[in-house]
Write an enzyme that holds these catalytic residues in place. Structure first.
Site, short mmCIF file in Angstrom:
data_model
loop_
_atom_site.label_atom_id
_atom_site.label_comp_id
_atom_site.label_asym_id
_atom_site.label_seq_id
_atom_site.Cartn_x
_atom_site.Cartn_y
_atom_site.Cartn_z
NE ARG A 97 -3.36 2.58 2.49
CZ ARG A 97 -3.25 3.39 3.53
NH1 ARG A 97 -2.64 2.98 4.64
NH2 ARG A 97 -3.75 4.61 3.50
CG HIS A 142 -0.84 9.09 3.17
ND1 HIS A 142 -0.98 7.73 3.38
CD2 HIS A 142 -0.49 9.59 4.37
CE1 HIS A 142 -0.70 7.43 4.64
NE2 HIS A 142 -0.39 8.57 5.26
CD GLU A 187 -4.56 7.87 9.80
OE1 GLU A 187 -4.26 8.97 10.32
OE2 GLU A 187 -4.01 6.80 10.11
CG ASN A 328 -4.91 3.64 8.56
OD1 ASN A 328 -4.91 2.65 7.83
ND2 ASN A 328 -4.46 4.81 8.16
CE1 TYR A 330 0.21 2.71 13.44
CE2 TYR A 330 -1.85 3.72 12.72
CZ TYR A 330 -0.56 3.30 12.45
OH TYR A 330 -0.03 3.47 11.19
CD GLU A 399 -1.42 4.02 7.98
OE1 GLU A 399 -1.14 4.45 9.14
OE2 GLU A 399 -1.56 4.75 7.00
#
Length: 497
Positions: A97, A142, A187, A328, A330, A399
């Site tokens: 990606r 991005h 995002e 995404n 985390y 991600e």
């Protein structure tokens, strides 16, 4: 916390205490790694590339970047792409990606001037990936909008809908024979919420009243939908690809069992994830956001809500514009309810509209980034919440990663993070029935991490930024991830799923 949440949390605690999953990943599960053009390419003004917002921001405000650094060279992937693809091939990933730098192919942001050198670069990279059995998964945006478009208001200007649509159509025309998997935006939550308001602001670094955050979301959603429909109407039948958007959220766990903190959990999830996901998957803004912002705007003296109102035509046009859910994720935060609707602040803000306080549990393992702690059970909850909230979509984890200071090529904390989070992912697939179709590590390389500069290292591969050659050295996590991809197993021997 209700009984159901208590039971789920207990199950997670027992699972991770008992070790890493020994289940095999599904046979068709795909593994990848992720990068972004601005963060790895360098070559910031070479071969006709135009200036991007982040080029300007890092050059104008180096004091806002840790170490006063920029991404003029960063990993130098613009020149080292052949070596990069060899490293990807050796890793064994199914997909890579990456993003296109908008201003590398359109220096002024508009299609009247196409930079052929930029086009040739990306066609070469995409073809070399394909020749090595790696699927290019391409993000159109991005965070690196051409500076010319930022100067007219960027994502708060409705004209960006058409400029982005023109850029997307051109990309589909130029690269659609090679690229079969597209993402429009990465995002939007991050560049809408963190660019236009707050003390630690990403480029362009404005501090505006809260309507700028919502206007950004509004413009981005319409730009995404227009690009999706262009692909759907003009290119899908011939090119046989798919297209989605990448959204981000931390899991939000109530800080207590109180009804107020449970309400805070819903507010936090709806204002962080729901503002972008709900219009695409369900239609319109989340109702709690519509009601809350409207009431607060009225009390603040505004003649209308600071949250733009969609027309029914816009609702219908945006709804359904994703072929799967790009996620995404985390970490996890604890949330407490903080602001009633009637608690009007002196300065209208997104945080006051959201109405929660966010903290973490100090017992959660800490990375090199203050916001990033390892909380794998939160990942499983996030996957389940998306599945239940948005109609059981296929989910591609675009991600997920861990930051350290990069002082050692041995990175056991990153390996533990990967093990724990992929265990949680396997539990979501097999125990909860969530349709997770793939997973991508952020990132293949240590790179330029926005406001953190080069202080935080997320890479599976170490990059020596003091060397003109930007020497790459795989870390121990690279070899562990290589083994996972090859065996579809987190441990030495897996049981049949």
């Amino acid at each position: 916390m209700n009984m159901k949440c208590s039971v789920i949390l207990l199950a997670f605690t027992v699972s991770y205490a008992s070790g890493i999953s020994n289940r095999s990943f599904p046979a068709d599960f795909k593994f990848g790694v992720t990068t972004a053009a601005y963060q790895i390419e360098g070559g910031w003004n070479e071969d006709g590339k135009g200036e991007s917002l982040w080029d300007w921001y890092t050059h104008t405000y180096p004091d806002r970047i840790q170490g006063g650094t920029n991404a003029d060279v960063t990993c130098d992937s613009y020149h080292k792409y052949k070596e990069d693809i060899e490293i990807l091939k050796d890793l064994g990933v199914n997909f890579y990606r990456l993003s296109i730098a908008w201003s590398r192919i359109l220096p002024e942001g508009t299609v009247n001037h196409v930079n052929q050198a930029g086009v040739d670069y990306y066609r070469t990279v995409f073809q070399l990936l394909i020749d090595n059995g790696i699927v290019p998964v391409v993000t159109l945006y991005h965070w690196d909008v051409p500076l010319t478009l930022s100067e007219i208001g960027g994502w708060t200007n409705p004209l960006l809908v058409d400029y982005f649509a023109d850029y997307a159509r051109l990309a589909f025309e130029l690269f659609g024979d090679q690229v079969k998997q597209w993402h429009t935006f990465n995002e939007p939550q991050s560049f809408c919420m963190l660019s236009y308001q707050g003390p630690l602001r990403k480029a362009p670094g404005y501090d505006l009243p809260a309507e700028a955050v919502y206007q950004c979301n509004y413009v981005v959603l319409k730009a995404h939908a227009k690009a999706y429909h262009i692909y759907d109407d003009e290119f899908r039948q011939k090119q046989q690809g798919n297209i989605s958007i990448v959204l981000v959220a931390h899991w939000k766990e109530p800080a207590s069992d109180s009804d107020a903190d449970k309400e805070g959990q819903n507010l936090a999830l709806q204002f962080e994830m729901g503002l972008l996901a709900n219009p695409i998957f369900n239609g319109n803004w989340p109702q709690v956001a519509i009601d809350r912002v409207a009431e607060r705007s009225k009390l603040e003296g505004y003649p209308r809500s600071r949250l733009p109102e969609f027309t029914q035509e816009e609702i219908d046009y945006i709804k359904g514009t994703a072929d799967y859910f790009g996620l995404n994720h985390y970490t996890t935060e604890l949330v407490s309810f903080a602001y009633n609707v009637t608690n009007v602040t002196e300065y209208p803000s997104f945080d006051a509209d959201r109405g929660v306080l966010r903290t973490t549990d100090p017992s959660w393992p800490q990375s090199n980034m203050t916001w990033l702690r390892s909380v794998p059970w939160g990942f499983r909850k996030m996957l389940n919440w998306i599945d239940q909230s948005y109609g059981h979509p296929a989910i591609l984890v675009t991600e997920n990663g861990w930051a350290d200071d990069g002082t050692s090529r041995e990175d056991p904390q990153r390996i533990s993070y990967i093990q724990d989070y992929l265990t949680a992912l396997l539990e979501a697939i097999y125990d909860d029935g969530v349709n997770v179709i793939g997973y991508s590590q952020w990132s293949i390389y240590d790179n330029f991490e926005w406001l953190s500069g080069y202080m935080a290292k997320f890479g599976l591969v170490y990059v020596d930024f003091s060397s003109p050659n930007r020497t790459r050295t795989p870390k121990s996590s690279y070899y562990y991830y290589q083994k996972i991809i090859k065996t579809k197993c987190l441990v030495d021997t897996c049981d049949a799923a």
